[in-house]
Motif scaffolding. Structure first.
Motif, short mmCIF file in Angstrom:
data_model
loop_
_atom_site.label_atom_id
_atom_site.label_comp_id
_atom_site.label_asym_id
_atom_site.label_seq_id
_atom_site.Cartn_x
_atom_site.Cartn_y
_atom_site.Cartn_z
N VAL A 128 0.84 -1.20 0.00
CA VAL A 128 0.00 0.00 0.00
C VAL A 128 0.88 1.25 0.00
O VAL A 128 0.61 2.23 -0.73
N GLY A 129 1.93 1.25 0.82
CA GLY A 129 2.84 2.39 0.86
C GLY A 129 3.51 2.64 -0.48
O GLY A 129 3.64 3.78 -0.92
N LEU A 130 3.94 1.56 -1.14
CA LEU A 130 4.54 1.70 -2.47
C LEU A 130 3.54 2.29 -3.45
O LEU A 130 3.88 3.17 -4.26
N ALA A 131 2.29 1.83 -3.39
CA ALA A 131 1.25 2.34 -4.29
C ALA A 131 0.99 3.83 -4.04
O ALA A 131 0.82 4.60 -5.00
N LEU A 132 0.98 4.24 -2.77
CA LEU A 132 0.76 5.65 -2.47
C LEU A 132 1.91 6.51 -3.00
O LEU A 132 1.68 7.61 -3.52
N TRP A 133 3.13 6.02 -2.87
CA TRP A 133 4.28 6.78 -3.37
C TRP A 133 4.23 6.90 -4.89
O TRP A 133 4.34 7.99 -5.45
N GLN A 134 4.06 5.76 -5.57
CA GLN A 134 4.00 5.80 -7.02
C GLN A 134 2.79 6.61 -7.50
O GLN A 134 2.87 7.33 -8.51
N GLY A 135 1.68 6.49 -6.78
CA GLY A 135 0.49 7.26 -7.14
C GLY A 135 0.71 8.75 -6.99
O GLY A 135 0.25 9.54 -7.82
N ALA A 136 1.40 9.15 -5.92
CA ALA A 136 1.69 10.57 -5.71
C ALA A 136 2.57 11.11 -6.84
O ALA A 136 2.33 12.21 -7.36
N VAL A 137 3.58 10.34 -7.23
CA VAL A 137 4.43 10.76 -8.35
C VAL A 137 3.61 10.86 -9.63
O VAL A 137 3.75 11.80 -10.42
N GLY A 138 2.72 9.87 -9.83
CA GLY A 138 1.89 9.87 -11.03
C GLY A 138 0.93 11.04 -11.10
O GLY A 138 0.76 11.66 -12.16
N VAL A 139 0.29 11.37 -9.99
CA VAL A 139 -0.63 12.51 -9.97
C VAL A 139 0.13 13.81 -10.24
O VAL A 139 -0.35 14.70 -10.95
N HIS A 140 1.33 13.92 -9.67
CA HIS A 140 2.15 15.11 -9.93
C HIS A 140 2.48 15.21 -11.42
O HIS A 140 2.45 16.31 -12.01
#
Length: 438
Positions: free
Chosen positions: A131-143
């Motif tokens: 979940v933490g990895l997904a949140l990090w990659q998701g934050a980069v993706g949204v940016h």
């Protein structure tokens, strides 16, 4: 009175949970690593091999039987088809490379995860790391989406790809989808309410990066999986989660303006694959037909591991384009050749024939049946299933659904191996249902 002596460094290491070796594999996928040669090799792959070695050394040291007969049969079943397909490969090097990759993803790493995970606390640790990895990659993706620094999509650099780069546009979508499935599974379990609320919040937060990944296959697989998870949890929870999902969708579309024209067009294209398909859909159907042609040529053994690129042109129609175009996200323009049918079942059928498909799919089906049976038994015995059951079964359902639109390849493939390992732990691990919840 005896004084407690401080632990030696080696003793401290022994007290660490063995599952941290698998957590390290997940954590390394957060690194911004996109190889220029297109090989898809990632440091996480090397660490997964070290995790397998570490597991083997622990078994030798402890002198214990590694797997039960059932586990050894289910996890070892794909080896038969892989061995036959490796012998029929176009070259010895291709056979060895293909055999190693398949063994890593579907046999060795899943077996290591099964053996290194001791109890449900370890499962939760590994699940939260995903979940933490997904949140990090998701934050980069949204940016990337907001600032227009993502991969190229319809002439604009708005496609969220995380740290995987434009050469692996499915990487972030896969990571975010699996993290969302893990979060939903944690939210459906019987853990304290604050943990479930945190997991539900993470699941809602991951909807935005999943949307701006523009990955139709990931959308479909995630929707199917979450629906299955919620239905397995019971009718009441299904209604509650359905209402929360609708509310989150309203907030995303109305509050954050996610419903852009490109996103709406992408969603609409799911139902237009037969009427007016775009070139990517045409390429996919053409490669599916090519894979079916290879299978009809050699129905039992297929064309051999890594044989699809060599036989593609002989079976593909003129509708197939010369390759896919990638650009943006910090990388220059590149035209990538289409080297796989983007359908795991057809890829196995083409390269390994009926023997390979029956062995691999038989192993997956056994894991699914045993996992669902265990979840049902847990619900009958305790009134509700544990969160690890929803996580394990959900990850397996997601993979089997996504395999209809994708195949293995790229850095995120190592997560596929971890998912099969968690599914194997719940379906085959004797301690999975015996250890009480923490």
């Amino acid at each position: 009175m005896a004084l407690a002596l401080p632990l030696r460094p080696t003793a401290r290491l022994r007290r660490l949970p063995p599952v941290l070796a698998v957590v390290a594999v997940v954590a390394l996928l957060a690194l911004p690593f996109a190889p220029d040669d297109g090989s898809g090799a990632h440091p996480a792959d090397a660490v997964s091999a070290l995790a397998v070695l570490y597991c083997a050394l622990r078994l030798v040291r402890d002198r214990r039987r590694p797997l039960s007969r059932t586990a050894a049969t289910v996890l070892g079943l794909p080896v038969l088809g892989l061995a036959v397909a490796a012998v029929g490969a176009v070259s010895p090097g291709a056979g060895v490379a293909g055999l190693g990759r398949y063994l890593q993803v579907f046999v060795l790493v899943p077996a290591a995860v099964l053996l290194l995970v001791r109890d449900r606390a370890d499962v939760r640790l590994l699940t939260w790391s995903m979940v933490g990895l997904a949140l990090w990659q998701g934050a980069v993706g949204v940016h990337q989406y907001v600032t227009g620094t993502g991969a190229s999509y319809q002439g604009e650099t708005v496609r969220a790809v995380g740290t995987f780069g434009p050469q692996d546009v499915m990487g972030m979508a896969t990571v975010v989808s699996l993290g969302l499935v893990c979060a939903v599974g944690l939210a459906l379990g019987g853990t304290p309410s604050r943990h479930r609320l945190l997991a539900a919040g993470c699941a809602c937060a991951l909807l935005l990066p999943l949307a701006v990944s523009f990955s139709r296959g990931a959308w479909i697989a995630t929707a199917v999986t979450c629906a299955v998870q919620v239905l397995l949890a019971g009718a009441r929870r299904a209604l509650a989660v359905g209402a929360a999902t609708v509310a989150a969708a309203v907030v995303l579309v109305g509050g954050f303006g996610v419903g852009t024209a490109m996103l709406q067009e992408r969603v609409g294209s799911i139902t237009e694959v037969t009427d007016a398909p775009d070139q990517s859909v045409t390429d996919r159907y053409t490669m599916w037909a090519a894979a079916a042609g290879m299978w009809r040529e050699r129905p039992l053994t297929g064309v051999g591991l890594k044989g699809f690129p060599e036989h593609r042109d002989a079976h593909a129609s003129l509708a197939l384009s010369s390759g896919s175009e990638t650009d943006g996200a910090g990388a220059g323009y590149r035209r990538q050749p289409l080297l796989s049918p983007h359908n795991m079942y057809l890829l196995v059928l083409a390269e390994q024939g009926l023997i390979g498909l029956l062995c691999l799919a038989g192993s997956w089906l056994a894991l699914l049946v045993l996992g669902l049976r265990g979840l049902r038994a847990a619900r009958r015995a305790r009134g509700s299933a544990p969160d690890c059951a929803f996580v394990a079964c959900g990850l397996l359902v997601w993979q089997l659904t996504d395999f209809a639109y994708a195949d293995i390849g790229g850095p995120s493939t190592v997560l596929t191996a971890v998912c099969f390992g968690l599914a194997a732990w719940w379906a085959l691990g004797s301690a999975a249902r015996e250890v009480p919840q923490r």
